[in-house]
Structure formats: structure tokens, C-alpha cells
Design an enzyme around this catalytic site. Structure first.
Site, PDB file in Angstrom:
ATOM      1  N   GLY A 226       7.916  -7.671   7.892  1.00  0.00           N
ATOM      2  CA  GLY A 226       7.198  -7.152   6.740  1.00  0.00           C
ATOM      3  C   GLY A 226       5.782  -6.753   7.118  1.00  0.00           C
ATOM      4  N   CYS A 227       5.144  -6.000   6.226  1.00  0.00           N
ATOM      5  CA  CYS A 227       3.794  -5.505   6.508  1.00  0.00           C
ATOM      6  C   CYS A 227       2.789  -6.651   6.554  1.00  0.00           C
ATOM      7  CB  CYS A 227       3.404  -4.453   5.483  1.00  0.00           C
ATOM      8  SG  CYS A 227       3.674  -4.917   3.753  1.00  0.00           S
ATOM      9  N   TYR A 228       2.762  -7.486   5.516  1.00  0.00           N
ATOM     10  CA  TYR A 228       1.824  -8.622   5.526  1.00  0.00           C
ATOM     11  C   TYR A 228       2.091  -9.559   6.702  1.00  0.00           C
ATOM     12  CZ  TYR A 228       0.187  -7.634   0.696  1.00  0.00           C
ATOM     13  OH  TYR A 228      -0.357  -7.084  -0.438  1.00  0.00           O
TER      14      TYR A 228
END
Lengths: 344, 344, 344, 344
Positions: free
Chosen positions: B147-149
């Protein structure tokens, strides 16, 4: 009641003009700056087209004769001298700069890298966190208006500190501000093409608002310790959000936390506590004097999360200054300030 | 080498198209969606005018015949079924959704509120944090793209956890994302008039990326504990900044901290460590696969502050997916990805 | 004086609430919507936290008993029916939609692609361009509030048409609007990630405000001809700028043009003419009821350029509606509306 | 092939670096500025972190020895002197400033308020509107790269002028630009808090790009007359839209107009004509060298409306400069430039 504004062409000054124009009891009697004397302010700011305000020299004696209150919307460094020049005159002074906020001259010198104001001025100046200092504010002759970050942070932390639930250890304050907080002077950092579509961190561990916050926390709790405080710039014009992570002295539920905040602020119309499960966004206070706060207790990490938002130019500057002026004059605290936020 | 993209009209899919078009070794052989079959993609996205890509049905057998790799830029929930349908076919699968990231089905169910993927798929899927998992990635048949985070957070925390300096207790992660992270579907929260000139907090203590981060931290440190993780929305289109506050197992200087990060990432071209005293802004990685990190040790609070930025659609999605594809194919990790950020 | 708002949760309705809250003579007595009856409006709009407004069903008879004026901030299509239902009741109606603006039913049908309002309603409805129609407005029972683009365009063109200097031939109106003009419903076109960092043209030659503008120009000049009118979307929330290029019936100087505008509007406090050589920006009227206009004559091309700006939600909607309500009630036209723009 | 960039730290210079880094045939051999010699460029621009470019003095003889082409991304005023200093050296010069664009020295003096370049330089310089001047560009030693507004405007008007359909009379060009067009120097007008949530008009009838456009129109049509040209600033970083209203010499249908444009540009890969009924937005060319054009004929007013968009820093500056370098070197016009726009 007549008021004068010194530093009328900065963002704090402009916001004072906007808010005072709507005030039922204060009348702007003169604007003052360090240049462009005799020109109408709308030469520089077209939103004031047709307003008949001229810019004047800063002549304290003359100001004191015309006005009952003078607002100093001047930069840190300039204010302390100005306040001195008003000290023996018959006029109340409200200073929006950081010059009179730190009671210990050495702290000012350390964080602001400038010569501090004389100790007697510092002693005389009342710190104008309106919701928590109203008694002293009512009698103030010289009022030191809080900084934007300290306002949002202190209103958010106060219930925990006053209740003995937090002591500063492991208090993390992650602060985010709109760009108008940096003032009206163009710089590389505030150039549109630099700042648009950009999110920045700045002054890591070194913002001059840190000692201001810690000073007040120290008043509320003897055991208070240094906080982690980091500031960020958001690509928008107005608004501050402060996200606070606090290790409490005891376990709580979100419901208990929420009750504490609701009760603490129930007689304070400018502080609005969000319902449980709901958290604020900066736009919901745009152009208004509100400070909106959401709270949650995280059982996984045993920490409270407190989130507060303000409009940095209103509750973080001109709005709170007028709130303090209301208190100093014996008016309703909300006089002229209960306008709704601009939305969308 | 031929590649197909399923979910081509989402933001992850569009970014794969942009990046793969510049890649020297991959050729896009087909695009797939769940509707508008036979239409050119530029009917919906005018920036692709003149590109000759048509939208096709999702037919796994046909895709496996045409392509060596299939990218699934599909939403969580849809991906796990799709991956199953490719399982016994001769094609490598790179899934950009959250469906294969959590190894414990119960965790997925708890945070995503959906039925988890079958255990055998979860076991087979390699977690594609490129800088830290390259050995496994090279042999992966099914790759689960982070995921991005988690990408920004894990690249920021890895040096501390790997060095035994952090254990999760009192790790605060304050995350800020641009709006494209919410995808292409219009909602009240992502409506322009709602989000412009606004800064919001959302999913306080409840973001589905929390278990993904903690799972990897647990691999790095047996003593790992839950972290505080809060997400915010910034009024901009691309970019993530994660500000991390970490209580270390020992005192350090900023110099020591900086040395640790510089050495850890010196052979990783996409991770750029800022000079001491300098911190990243999201715009400096706009449109690129870089993750830029700044570090500081605060002696007042005895905590490390780690700040990392990525472009959420590149290093946080399509870019890292291609980086993983490079590794899976035995190419240079940087192949097709060393383009400079768009600035200003 | 009591007022009710129907369609309170749209952007026009919200702005009516904000402005009426500051009005010295009007009191909001009830809010009405088509759903969520009984809920407080702050459930949906947090900026109204602590305000005690509940949402109510639309019951015309009940509304007419409670209120002296009803504002219909309802979409085109819904308004005409609503107005009918208030027709025989003892209440003044101000409709902010496009339903009653076009006097010729066929024109409405052609541009709005909907069934027009009954002819008797159209005849009874007074077009509320406050600065130019005050005499009729004072006696209006049903008021049709002008569109945002027509307001900015007509205030800009009026002096030329009234003076016989323009006849419509070769009048080019290039209009730019902020996104809030598209309302509160999320769409692909108004999705943040679509619209941010983007400038779009839309409804080329086909905007439904064209016949509204031409109808009024036709009243001012018998020779009036079709105008070129094109609309654009600007990545911001509030504001309209209209740039008008007009071939005049005779040569003029910029000074003569400026004198014409200054004199025309000297008794109209909401229309502010810029000094010669200075032109407006949308931000200078943000949140206010002003329409600011700059003019220039280009000797090279022998055309006048007229540039006008408004806040689309204030002078372009709720503000002008209240200005009209003031006129209808015999109050000062400016009552409750002379607040300064929000700047910056 | 080696290239040098003079003025590397301006926005044009930065964009040349970004685009040349992706070019298969050009290698940046040196960067030059007027200060900070010896420093790496990433001291000032963190997006270039890890890039090994140092800033050098401007030494024409040395540059000519190292490079085959020098790009002058220097401001108007500085360029003409610099070009002179390269005149007798063995190097091709591409000047991105306005200094060599106007063939008549008096026109330069009138619009730029500066001393024009020597007549022999002006004569030798080839105007680099790539799509329309390729034959001359191929043999150019000194190339004058077009301005951003002229590029978008001339590509939009060319088919009409070349076909004898327009002559300049009643040609209205309403131009809108992003803020990066104003360059990297912070000013009041480009200060974030001034420009955000704002739409401005500027240089009404007085932009220095007017004579550049009219000069080229005069080459295409002997009967050409002055155009109306007004420029606006949009609150975004990149992108230009030009909306053009043209009274044609004869009536046409939108279909005929569209056919003319499609055929005119069918062999020009960077100019993309929208389908009938569809019009461009600036974001669809973000970061790319495309110029997208939409056309419509309005039967009500008997005018053609032509709308063209470019990225002002790419097709409006650095991209077209490289396109011209490609032509000058005998490469494919598209070499290194066919990357897709960044979206969203």
C-alpha cells in the site's frame, strides 16, 4: 469605542479591519503603517475598494488621543518597542506578535534570536488565551495575543492537563498550517509555483511557538515536560489543524474523554466539540472564530488522540484579539464574532 | 516482454500505462476492465487521445496466452478472486490491491470487513516492498504490491527496526495523503468544493493499512508493538508525507541517525536521504519513483523524527509494481523508472 | 421579519443561512429539504455545529404561516412546481433557480430541456437584477433571482447597451467560474483529482444562461443580437470572472469609457469600478456581495474590454437574493450585506 | 550529442533537464548560471537530489568546445547578448527568450521596453514554431523558440489563416495561463496566499506576445489585422488554454471546421484534434509536448470557436525547444518527447 490598528497592511491587520467592520461597538478610527502615508489602503488591497481608510504614520501620542484600544499587528521584533512607547499613555494595547508572550527573556532570545522586551513589560503583559485566562484579561492594560499554533494546541491539551491526565511526557503535537501563516511577504517558500500541489515540513523541533506552548502547560501542570512539536505547510490559504497524541496517566474510554471535553468547554461558545466518532476539517471554521475539537482514545496503543482546528487568521490572530478586546471592555465575549464560517 | 493491465481505467491502471509506455522492455499488450469493452480508453481519458488502446473483457486464459505478466490494478475485494483465476496459468501476477497483503485471514476480515483470500494464495503471495524483499521478489509468481502509506512508513522505519533501535512502543505515525489516493470515484469527501482549501483527518485509528505496517514491523522485530497511525487528506492530487516520532532504545545524535539511514540505503537508488538539517516536501518526488527521507534527533524529547515522502501513485502503487516486475524478470531494478520528478 | 429556506442543504441554501444569520432584520424561522427530516443540518455540514437548525418537510401552507418570505434554493425543474404551490398563499417568494427567468416558455424548453413553468407564473415573476430593476422588484410578489453568469455579464454590459453603444453584434463574453457553481453533488467533472490543477472549457455555445442574458439585453436595446458566450471552470471554489470584448458604435477613449461606468454605478454601492489601468481579480470580492468592474478601450482593435467579477454564491446567488428581499421589504438595499470580502 | 544549458535554475532550464534526461540522443554536458558556481543544483532544487549536476560560469568558448547545442533558458534582455557571444563559435544556439522573436527592432523596443538585439542576429534567427517552420528550422544555426501563448494561439489559428478563412479582423484571443509562466522569482502577484483561490486578468491589451503572434499571422495572411489578446492567471502551476473567437470569411459547419483541422494536423503527432463536441482541458497535456485543440462553429453568431491547450513549460518552452533541436540535428521530431501526460 474607538480603535486603531498599527501594521494595518499585514494579514493580521487586514483581518482586524474585516472583523472590526462588523463589530457593533468598535469603530476603526485610524490605520497605521511604516510607509505609504496618506495613501488609501485600497491602493494595495483592491478588496477594500471604496473603503475610505488612509494609511498614517505611527504616532503613539496621537493614537492614544483618538483611540481607546490599539491593536499592534506588527511583526515580532517591532512590537516590543512599540508597546514601550504606548506604556505611559492612556490606551489599552493588544499585541499580536510573539514579543510579549514568553515571560523569561532568555527563552525569547533563544527561540526568536532577538533582544527580548524589558522585563517590566513582560510582567505587565497578560497572555490572552481567552477561554482560560478571562479573569486576568478583563483587567489587562497590555495584552499579549497568543500565537496561532499555541491557540489550537493549548485549547486541545487544556482539558487533559487541567485534569491531571497528561504531564507532557510523550505528548506529540503534529501541526499543519495554511500558508497565510507565513505572512504577506513573497519568499521562495511561499511562491505559488513552489507551494501549490506541495506539502512541506518545516522548523523540525525548532519552531518559536514551542516555548510558548510549554510555558502555559507548565502553568497548568507542575510536572510538565518538553513536547514534540513539528510544523507542516498545507497548500491552502487559511486553516490550522493540530493532531495531538497523548499518553495518559490512566486508561480511559473515548466516551469518558469526550465527556471531559464537552463539559470543559460547555460554557465556551467558540470551542465546539465534535460528536463521538467525528473529527474536524479546517474548512469548517473558515473565516470564523471557532476552534473545533475531536477526540478519540485508542485502546490498541493506550493513547488519546486530540484533533483541533482553527482559522489561523481569526481564532489564531485577529479574532481572538477582538475576543480579548471584548473582555477588556466588559462586552460580551462573542460580540461581533459569532458569524458563521464561509462554506464551501 | 508483454504485459496486460486489469483495471486499466482506475488511477493505478492509468499510471501503469504512463510508466510502461516509457519502459524499454515491457510492452502493453492489452487493457482490461469490467465495462465499455471495445471502446478506446481515450473516450474516458482525453490525456490518452491518439493512443490506440482498446478496453477488453477480463479473460484470464486469453490474457495468459498473450502476456508474461498481468498487473491487477483492481480494488480490494475484486483482486483475490482474479488472482485465483490466474493461479494455474502460465503468467506472473502483480496485485496492487490490499487483498493479498495480510498473511492472517482474520486480520483481513477485521480491517477490510470482507472475506479474505484463500490461505494458499496468501502463502504464495510475496510482499513486494522492493528495497527490503528483493530476494523473495525475484522468485515470486504472485506478488502483492504494498500500500501507499505502508511503503512510505516502512521505508522510513526500517533502519530503526532492523538496527534494534525501535520496538513499536511509542511509535507515532502521522500520515498525510493527497486526494488521488481515494481513487477515481466521485464522493462527497472528494468533491472539489468540499476538499479544496481544506485539510481533513480521517480513519482515526482505523485505517486498513495499520495491520499491513505492523505485520512487516513484526517480521523485523519480535518485540514489535502496535503503532499509533492517523491519516489526513491534503488538498492536492499526488503525494504522501509520513511524519514519524520514535522513542529509541538509546540516545543518539542526529549525525548518528543520519549515518544509519545513509548507509542503509546507499545501494538503493530510489531512496534518497536528505542532507542533515534538510527535510523533504512531497513535490520533490512528483511523478517519480523516489522515496525521500529526512531525519532528526530531538534532544529535548529524546525522540527521533523521521519524515518520508513518496508519490502515492508511483512509488506508492504503479512505480513500485514495475520495480517489482523488473526484479521478477531479472532486469535492472531501475529499468524504465529513473525519470526525474516533474517540478514545479 | 421571518424567512424560510427551501433547499437549505444546497450551496445556495447554505450561503443564505450564513448571510441571513448576520442580517439585522431577517430571522431564519425554518429550513426545508426533501429528505432527512428532523435531523439537525450540522449532521451533514459540520461548519454549522452548535447551530440549532433542524431540517423540515416542504409544507407550503405551514411555511406561509410562519414566514414572510420564502427563499427557494432548489434546482431548476423543482422550483416551478414549488412556486405554484405558494402562489395563492400570503408569502413572498424568491426563487434562485432558472425556472422563472425566461419569459418565453419555448426558450426555456430549448435551453433547459424541461417543461417550462406556466405562463402566468412567468408573467408574474420579476427578474431580480437588483441594480437595474429596483422599481419592479419593490412590488414583486414572486421574484426570479438572476443566474451567476448573467449577473456578472449584465452588470458589465449594461452601461454600453443603455447608452446605445453596443448592440450585441460582435459581443464576445468569455466567462470563467469556480467549481461551486456546479453545486454540491459529486460528479466526475467536479471530482477533486479531476479538477485540481486543471482548467476546462464546457458547454461551448450551449449554456442555459445565454437566453437569460440575451433576453435582458433585448430589453435594453431593440437591435440586440446573439452574443458569443463560452464558459470555463477554474480550479477554485468561489468566484466568477467575465471578460467581455465589445465592438462599439463609435470610437472612445478609455477615459470616456471609465467615466461612463463610474457615473452609471455611482449610486450603487455593490458595484465598484476599478481605477483606470486596474482590473479586478475574483479574490477581491470573495464572500461579499460586490461586483467589481474594470474597463479599457483598445485603440489597436477598436474594441472595449469590460471585466467583471463576483462571488458566484453571493452576488451570483444568495447575496443578490437578500438584496432583493431588502428591496421587497422596503429596507436599505445594503442591509446586512455590506461585509468586507475575506482576504487573503 | 552533447548539450549545455545556460540559465539552468529557471523553470525553463529545469524542464530542459527533466526532458533531456529522458532523451535517447542528447546528453547534458554542463549547466550554467550567473551565480552559485561549483554548487550542485540540488542545493537549490531538492527534486534533483542525487543528480550530479554542478553549476558553472557562462564561458561561451568553453561551452562551444564541449557541446553541439546550447540552450539559452535565460530571461529576455540577457539572451540577445549571450547569443552574440556564441555567434562565431561552432555551436548551434536555441534561445528560449523573447529577444530574437520579433524581426522588427522597433517592435521589440515598443513591447519589451528594452534595447533590441542587433539586426543581423534577428535576421539569422529562425522562428521555431516546429509544426509550421520545419524546413527552415532544419538548417537553423540560431533558433528563436516561440513564446508559450504564441505557440498555443498560432497552432490554433494556423488552419484558418492558411486556408484564407480568417484575416485578423474580429479575432478575439482570450488566454489563460498557469502561474509557472511568471517564472521562479517570488513576487506579490505570485505569492501563494495572493494567487490561491484567485483568478486574475493581467496585461490587458499590452502583453509582449501580441506582436509575436501578429508577426506570424502576417506571414500567413497579407491582409492580417491586429487581434484582441488578453491574458489571465489561473490558480494552478502548469498549463495554458487559449479560447479563440473568429469571424470567418464564409459560413461553415462544425464538421467542415473539424475536417480542416484534422487534415491540417494529421501528420503532426504533437497536435491532437479532439473529436467533434469534445473540448480540451489543460490537465490532459500536463507534463507532455502535446497541443490539443477543439473546434466548434456557432451558427447563432456565425463565429468559429477554437480552443487549444498546452503545458506552458513543455510545448510552450522546453519541449518545443527539444523538438526543434531534434529537427536541427536531423532526428525524428518526436525523439525523446512522446511521453504521456501525467494524469491525474
Amino acid at each position: 469605542m474607538n480603535v486603531s490598528i498599527v501594521g494595518a497592511t499585514g494579514y493580521g491587520g487586514l483581518e482586524l479591519i474585516r472583523l472590526l467592520k462588523m463589530h457593533p461597538k468598535f469603530t476603526i478610527t485610524s490605520l497605521h503603517t511604516s510607509s505609504k502615508f496618506g495613501e488609501p489602503i485600497h491602493n494595495e488591497y483592491a478588496h477594500l475598494l471604496h473603503e475610505e481608510y488612509l494609511l498614517n504614520k505611527i504616532d503613539p501620542e496621537k493614537i492614544a488621543k483618538q483611540a481607546d484600544i490599539v491593536f499592534l499587528a506588527t511583526p515580532s521584533g517591532a512590537s516590543s518597542e512599540l508597546v514601550s512607547s504606548f506604556k505611559n499613555l492612556d490606551i489599552k494595547v493588544i499585541d499580536l506578535s510573539g514579543d510579549l508572550r514568553l515571560k523569561t527573556p532568555g527563552e525569547y532570545e533563544k527561540w526568536y534570536k532577538r533582544t527580548p522586551a524589558p522585563a517590566d513589560l513582560l510582567n505587565k503583559a497578560v497572555y490572552g488565551l481567552s477561554e482560560w485566562n478571562a479573569d486576568q484579561i478583563k483587567d489587562a492594560e497590555i495584552l499579549s495575543n497568543p500565537g496561532c499554533y499555541p491557540t489550537a494546541t493549548l485549547l486541545g491539551l487544556a482539558p487533559l492537563y487541567k485534569a491531571g491526565l497528561a504531564s507532557g511526557e510523550d505528548v506529540i503535537v503534529d501541526a499543519k498550517s495554511a500558508v497565510s501563516g507565513a505572512g504577506k511577504s513573497p519568499t521562495d517558500a511561499t511562491h505559488f509555483s513552489t507551494m501549490n500541489e506541495n506539502f512541506k515540513v518545516y522548523k523540525v523541533h525548532s519552531h518559536q511557538h514551542i516555548p510558548e506552548i510549554e510555558q502555559q502547560l507548565g502553568i497548568w501542570s507542575e510536572k510538565s515536560k518538553p513536547i514534540s512539536f513539528t510544523t507542516h505547510l498545507v497548500p491552502m490559504t487559511r486553516g490550522i489543524m493540530v493532531t495531538m497524541y497523548v499518553k495518559l496517566q490512566q486508561k480511559m474510554t473515548t466516551e469518558q474523554l469526550h465527556k471531559l471535553y464537552t463539559e470543559t468547554y460547555e460554557s465556551h461558545p467558540f470551542v465546539r466539540i465534535q460528536p463521538i466518532g467525528s473529527f474536524p476539517a479546517t474548512k469548517q471554521v473558515y473565516g470564523s472564530n471557532f476552534c473545533d475539537i475531536g477526540v478519540a482514545y485508542d485502546e490498541r496503543t493506550e493513547k488519546a488522540t486530540i484533533i483541533s482546528v482553527i482559522d489561523n487568521l481569526v481564532k489564531g490572530a485577529a479574532g481572538q484579539a477582538i475576543q480579548n478586546a471584548n473582555l477588556m471592555m466588559g462586552y460580551e465575549e462573542t460580540s461581533g464574532l459569532m458569524t458563521l464560517p464561509l462554506y464551501p
